[in-house]
Structures are given as structure tokens and as C-alpha cells.
Design an enzyme around this catalytic site. Sequence first.
Site, PDB file in Angstrom:
ATOM      1  N   GLU A   1      -8.273  -3.291  -2.828  1.00  0.00           N
ATOM      2  CA  GLU A   1      -8.472  -2.706  -1.503  1.00  0.00           C
ATOM      3  C   GLU A   1      -8.309  -1.187  -1.529  1.00  0.00           C
ATOM      4  OE1 GLU A   1      -5.835  -5.108   1.022  1.00  0.00           O
ATOM      5  OE2 GLU A   1      -7.427  -6.606   1.184  1.00  0.00           O
TER       6      GLU A   1
ATOM      7  N   LYS B   1      -0.632 -14.892  -4.162  1.00  0.00           N
ATOM      8  CA  LYS B   1      -0.717 -15.426  -2.797  1.00  0.00           C
ATOM      9  C   LYS B   1      -0.968 -16.933  -2.857  1.00  0.00           C
ATOM     10  CE  LYS B   1      -2.165 -11.267  -0.368  1.00  0.00           C
ATOM     11  NZ  LYS B   1      -2.883 -10.662   0.747  1.00  0.00           N
TER      12      LYS B   1
ATOM     13  N   LYS C   1       0.799  -3.057  -6.282  1.00  0.00           N
ATOM     14  CA  LYS C   1      -0.544  -3.476  -5.849  1.00  0.00           C
ATOM     15  C   LYS C   1      -1.496  -2.446  -6.452  1.00  0.00           C
ATOM     16  CE  LYS C   1      -3.458  -3.977  -1.693  1.00  0.00           C
ATOM     17  NZ  LYS C   1      -3.484  -4.015  -0.216  1.00  0.00           N
TER      18      LYS C   1
ATOM     19  N   ASP D   1      -6.824 -15.119   1.350  1.00  0.00           N
ATOM     20  CA  ASP D   1      -5.868 -14.176   1.935  1.00  0.00           C
ATOM     21  C   ASP D   1      -5.173 -14.791   3.157  1.00  0.00           C
ATOM     22  OD1 ASP D   1      -4.472 -11.931   2.560  1.00  0.00           O
ATOM     23  OD2 ASP D   1      -6.195 -10.704   3.108  1.00  0.00           O
TER      24      ASP D   1
ATOM     25  N   ASN E   1       0.897  -1.164   0.000  1.00  0.00           N
ATOM     26  CA  ASN E   1       0.000   0.000   0.000  1.00  0.00           C
ATOM     27  C   ASN E   1       0.932   1.210   0.000  1.00  0.00           C
ATOM     28  OD1 ASN E   1      -2.407  -1.484   0.117  1.00  0.00           O
ATOM     29  ND2 ASN E   1      -2.187  -1.752   2.329  1.00  0.00           N
TER      30      ASN E   1
ATOM     31  N   ARG F   1     -15.103 -14.140  -3.990  1.00  0.00           N
ATOM     32  CA  ARG F   1     -13.791 -13.472  -4.043  1.00  0.00           C
ATOM     33  C   ARG F   1     -12.685 -14.426  -4.494  1.00  0.00           C
ATOM     34  NH1 ARG F   1     -10.950 -10.673   1.238  1.00  0.00           N
ATOM     35  NH2 ARG F   1      -8.788 -11.061   0.637  1.00  0.00           N
TER      36      ARG F   1
ATOM     37  N   GLU G   1      -0.158 -12.820  10.251  1.00  0.00           N
ATOM     38  CA  GLU G   1      -1.360 -11.982  10.340  1.00  0.00           C
ATOM     39  C   GLU G   1      -2.593 -12.744  10.827  1.00  0.00           C
ATOM     40  OE1 GLU G   1      -2.420 -10.182   6.624  1.00  0.00           O
ATOM     41  OE2 GLU G   1      -4.261  -9.316   7.427  1.00  0.00           O
TER      42      GLU G   1
ATOM     43  N   ARG H   1       1.126  -7.791  -8.415  1.00  0.00           N
ATOM     44  CA  ARG H   1       0.416  -8.709  -7.511  1.00  0.00           C
ATOM     45  C   ARG H   1      -0.947  -9.127  -8.077  1.00  0.00           C
ATOM     46  NH1 ARG H   1      -0.712  -6.920  -2.197  1.00  0.00           N
ATOM     47  NH2 ARG H   1       0.043  -8.745  -1.124  1.00  0.00           N
TER      48      ARG H   1
ATOM     49  N   GLU I   1       3.530 -15.901  -3.277  1.00  0.00           N
ATOM     50  CA  GLU I   1       3.672 -15.003  -2.129  1.00  0.00           C
ATOM     51  C   GLU I   1       3.211 -15.753  -0.881  1.00  0.00           C
ATOM     52  OE1 GLU I   1       2.266 -10.827  -2.560  1.00  0.00           O
ATOM     53  OE2 GLU I   1       1.425 -11.042  -0.550  1.00  0.00           O
TER      54      GLU I   1
ATOM     55  N   TRP J   1     -16.464  -8.066   1.835  1.00  0.00           N
ATOM     56  CA  TRP J   1     -15.075  -8.516   1.786  1.00  0.00           C
ATOM     57  C   TRP J   1     -14.909  -9.923   1.217  1.00  0.00           C
ATOM     58  CZ3 TRP J   1     -11.021  -5.382   2.274  1.00  0.00           C
ATOM     59  CH2 TRP J   1     -11.221  -4.137   2.856  1.00  0.00           C
TER      60      TRP J   1
HETATM   61  C1  GCV Z   1      -0.823  -4.724   2.749  1.00  0.00           C
HETATM   62  C2  GCV Z   1      -4.573  -8.323   3.556  1.00  0.00           C
HETATM   63  C3  GCV Z   1      -4.019  -7.554   4.721  1.00  0.00           C
HETATM   64  C4  GCV Z   1      -3.627  -6.156   4.319  1.00  0.00           C
HETATM   65  C5  GCV Z   1      -2.624  -6.247   3.174  1.00  0.00           C
HETATM   66  C6  GCV Z   1      -3.291  -6.993   2.030  1.00  0.00           C
HETATM   67  C7  GCV Z   1      -2.358  -7.201   0.863  1.00  0.00           C
HETATM   68  O1  GCV Z   1      -5.798  -7.831   3.180  1.00  0.00           O
HETATM   69  O2  GCV Z   1      -4.947  -7.543   5.746  1.00  0.00           O
HETATM   70  O3  GCV Z   1      -3.061  -5.520   5.426  1.00  0.00           O
HETATM   71  O4  GCV Z   1      -2.204  -4.975   2.753  1.00  0.00           O
HETATM   72  O5  GCV Z   1      -3.683  -8.267   2.477  1.00  0.00           O
HETATM   73  O6  GCV Z   1      -1.786  -8.271   0.797  1.00  0.00           O
HETATM   74  O7  GCV Z   1      -2.214  -6.308   0.049  1.00  0.00           O
END
Ligand code: GCV
Length: 669
Positions: free
Chosen positions: A266, A340, A262, A345, A185, A316, A373, A299, A367, A522
Site C-alpha cells: 500500500e 492476517k 509493513k 483484508d 504505516n 490479490r 473496520e 507483516r 493478525e 485493489w
Molecule cells: C494500516 C487495510 C486498512 C488500512 C491498513 C491496512 C494494513 O488496508 O484499510 O487502513 O493500514 O489494512 O493492515 O496495513
Amino acid sequence: MYVHLPKQIVILNDRQVVKTAQQELVRGLSRMLGKSLTVSTSWTKGSAFVLGTFLEIHSRAPNLNFPGGLKTDGYWLKTARIHGSECLLIASNTDRGILYGVFALLSKIAREENIAGIGEIQQPFASIRWVNQWDNLDGSIERGYGGASVFFADGKVRGDLSRARQYARLLASVGINGCTINNVNAAPGVLENSFIAQVRRIADVFRPWGVRLSLAVDLSSPKIVGGLDTFDPLDPRVAEWWRMKVHEIYGQIPDFGGFVVKADSEGRLGPSTYGRTPADAANVIARALKPHGGIVFYRAFVYNHHLDWHNLKNDRAKAAYDNFHPLDGLFDDNVVIQIKNGPIDFQVREPVSPLFAGLHHTNEAIELQITQEYTGQQRQLCFLVPMWKEVLDFNMRSEGKDTPVKSLVAGDVFHRPTGGFVGVANVGMDANWLGSPMAMANLYGFGQLAWNPNLSTEEIVDEWTRLTFGNDPRVSKAVSRLQLESWRVYESYTGPLGVGTLTNILGNHYDPAPESSEENGWGQWHRADHEGIGMDRTVATGTGFIGQYPPEVQTLYESVDKCPDKLLLFFHHVPYTHVLHSGKTVVQHIYDSHYDGAEAARDFVSQWKTVEAHIDSARYQDILSRLEYQAQEAIVWRDTICQWIYHLSGIADDKGRIERVTKQNTLEQ
Ligand code: GCV
């Protein structure tokens, strides 16, 4: 065991990374064995450690039989008689490989391995072995649990970069060759001229360790930073802006690695603003980087977080494949799609992303999330290597052939020029980097798997444990056992059967809050109601997600009977009374799993207590208090989820435990 090791080091060049290798060897042997070594650049006679490239060694010892065809950064540890003396060669085709060879040798010595007569070749599975840091310029780290950024503070690059230097050393010691230093971000400000001059200082401390620096960038930078009235990737002024910006960066950082992007995700701006595709966006930047040897990591985490949750066909999980599969073949050769591991996620359990098999003409990298997290945020023990191994070994059966994910991402299956592994590390200023001493096994394990995904989980954990706590088998056995059990245990009291981590997705991603997943856009839905639970992702009646996999994998997941229990609720909506392969009903499995998990977490404490007499008391106490805390948290999770399922389903626990807790809670109120 090491008395006969040479007493001198010969380095055949004085380039920076080889000097680092030499210094590491001197330091390691002095600290571990109390040996002091002399260093020389001319090779005359006598027994020596010889550090050099194959070419350099060959020119001095032409009769040696060198291994051929090693991949870039591969190395050779070899005892050989040269000029009449026994030497230990640490040779590679690159300087970085020589450094990796030194670290490997030191690791063997630390683990008391016999190196007499050694002759070992190691080479990396893939060329991309990177970490991403989600560091913000104010010094905070998104999803970081190990303290403040080692790179930034108060909007600037830190004055003192000694921790960043140590981080590069840490990364190199596990074979990682690139690091993106800022949050995906991304603050557009990283591309301001004045900031690039600051970033250069970080690249300077990375360089001696062979770690390339890269930046995450905001796609709207040509507008925000460059002052253009557009960031349309097909506008020639935008292309020119990227070209000039990249030129400027390489003027400061000649070994700059490239960019991570990215976009359209989001709330981030992206090519969709102008009706353009991710390929348009990736390529405009890739073309600017190409003459300098840089790469764009684009990404695949592109999805709509305002999905209509009423619509049972929305999903999603389908987003990455839907967005990127149609573009296969349209990306330039220095673009890598960063995917990913799972389609949602970083949940505690997900199937692998079908996109890994959906790109045949495009580079890809997997990734993985080292920072925990959704898996306990380093406050709880969750060793992720077993999960990553399952993902990397998963056979996609692309075109009906053996195509494990590890080979797909390395580019071996479809003969891609590059590919590999990216780990979201998020280390911070804490003395132990990740906030918890045990969590470092994940960073170590990521590096080891990126180098060689064929290593077993047991080998990795045993190595890490002995390097961290020493070679006392009582300690290494106990620590390894805890690590090896931890993911399964964490999964069992947070989100069994592939339902996802039932955590607070609208808040801290840590506490149990299963209802937070539903009735919002979401898309981390589990669809639990009074009748049943799970997402119907079948082709026949559900969202159709399963149709994104190659045919043999579709067959495995589409049928409720064949689908493995561990992923049942990811793929199917079933009644609570559905009977699993294990013979239990879904609801009873959920109850038992949460109770067994909480019990196992409590048992971690007893297991840990067995090492008390054999470990320093600071680390013993630190880990003990963490495990005690985890045992409490597991009970909170157990009771929250069991109560929730009990109230939804109205089905009693065979063992009467839920009812007892409910009664007790009522009495206490
Ligand atoms: C950096 C998830 C995380 C976000 C992260 C996002 C991503 O949604 O909660 O904090 O943002 O993944 O991988 O871009």
C-alpha cells in the site's frame, strides 16, 4: 460466599509487577466485597493470600506438591494448609503470571464463582499475545473509532499518560503481554533520538503491568532518519545503523519488545526497492534485536494494489503465500511473520489464509482485527469471537494431519520457538475505549482466545457480559444472545455467501457501495456481472488460489458442489440461478439473506428492550440508540444490495419485495 477469605496478603518479593498484583488484589476485594486486607512481606503465620513464584513459595513451604512444566506466565491458584493455616496461593513461574492469577481470581469473584478449595492451573496457549495500535503521532488513529490516541498528540507523546497506564492495566487483565503503540504505516520520526526518549515514558507506564512496548518502523529509516544514502538491507552500513539504533533504544527501554514492519505494501517502501526479499529486510533488523531479546514482526500483508483488473487470472488473495512461502526457512528465529486471518483484508467472511500452512520453518502469528473496520466500525454490533473461533479451529490438514490454525500459529505443529496472536485494537480516549460499550467484548474475547483458543464462544461472552453488566441472568442472557447473533446478522445484510463486505472500499469502508470493488487495482473483486457473481479461484479454470492450500482443503474448495455455501462466492463464479446446498438459488439467497438480516437487526432492538428495568439507564439508552440506528442502516444495506443485484441479474425476488421497493422509490422521486 467469600466470608472465609484470608484477611492478609503476603508477597514474597517486592518486584514491580508483583506489587501491581498485590495492589489489584487489595483494590478488587475492597471494591467488590468491602474487605480491607493487610499486606506483609514476611510470611509468619495465619491464613493469607500468598503471592510469589514457585521457587519463592517452595523455599517457604517445601512439602507442597507443585505443578511441573508450566509454560511461561502460567499460574496456579491453590488453597493449601501451610504452617497450620489455610492459605490461597497465587503462584507462577513469572511475576506476570502472578498478576494474571490475581486478575483471574478477581474475575471469579466478580462472577460469583465458588473458589472454596480451589486448585486450578492455567497456562497460555502461546507466548505472543500482543495488540497493535494504528496510532498516528498527530493523535489520530487509522481505522480507530474510539476517540484520539491515548499515546500521542500534536506529534509528541502526551504529557499525561494516565490513560495509557489504564490501557496497560486493561491489557494485562486479559493476558496480553505486548503492545505496538504506533501505526504500521509508520512515521519514520519514531526512531529519532528525541522521540525515543519520549517513548520511554510510555514503556515506563506499561512496565508495572508486564506489557512490553514495541514500535512499528519504516524500512527506509536508515535513509530518512539516519541520513545514509541507502536502506538496502544487505548494505553493511544499514545493518550497522539498525544495530546502533536498537542499542540506543534498549539503553532507554531495557524490556523493549521489538519492531513491526509493513513494507512493500500500500505504497510503503520495502526491500523490493533494491531487489531484496522480505527475509533480507526482516533479518537485518532481527540481528540487531537478537542480543537484546527483541522480535521482528514482519507483516505478510504485502500485495500489489495496482493489479490489472481486466486479467481474470490476477488475484490479490494469492499475494501473501506467493511472497512468503518461497522464503520459508530463510527467516531468523526472532522473526515472526504476522499473517492476517484471511487472504484479503478483514472482510466479514473469508477463508483462512493458506500461508498458515505454508510456513514450516518460520515463526508465525495470526493478525485479527478487533477494531471493526469492515464490520460496522463499532457503530453496529458485530461480536467477532465466533468468526475468530472458526478461523482458529479450521483444520488445515497440513501433511495430512490434524493441524488447526491455532496450533500452527502457536508454533506447536512445526516446533517453532515462538508464535501466537496479534490483535489490531485501536482503542482511544473515549471513556469506553472503543466507542461502544458492546464492542469491548471483542477486545476481551481476543485476550481470552489468545490465552486459550479452546474456550468456547459461549463461555467467553458469558464471562464478559457478567463482568460488564453484573450477574443478573435476565441481563446476561439477553446481552449474550445479542452478541452471539450479531456477526451472522451483520454478514447477512452486508455480504453473504463469502462475497466479501460489499462496502465502499475506496472511501469509508462502511457504507454499502458494491461497485467500488470493481474496475480498480485493489483486488477486492466480486466479479458480479449480468450473468453471475463470485471470483473463480479454482485451479482448474480460475486464478489458482485454491492450489495454495494443503491437498484436502483444496478438494473441499475446488469443487463447486463440495464448497460450503458460506464461502461459495469467494471461490467460485456462478450464475445467479445456481442452486445452493440449501436448495435456494444464489439470487434468492441474496435477497432473503438481506431481508432476514434487516429483520434480525430490528429484532435486536426488541431484545434489548427486555433488559430496561435491570440495567442502569445511561448504558441502556446508549445501547438502545445504537441498535435503533443499526436497524435503520441494515435497511439501507438491504435495499442498496438487493437493488444492485436485481438490476444486474434481472431476476425477480420470489416474494416481490425488491420490485415493491423499486416502485415506491420511483413514486417518491
Ligand atoms: C494500516 C487495510 C486498512 C488500512 C491498513 C491496512 C494494513 O488496508 O484499510 O487502513 O493500514 O489494512 O493492515 O496495513
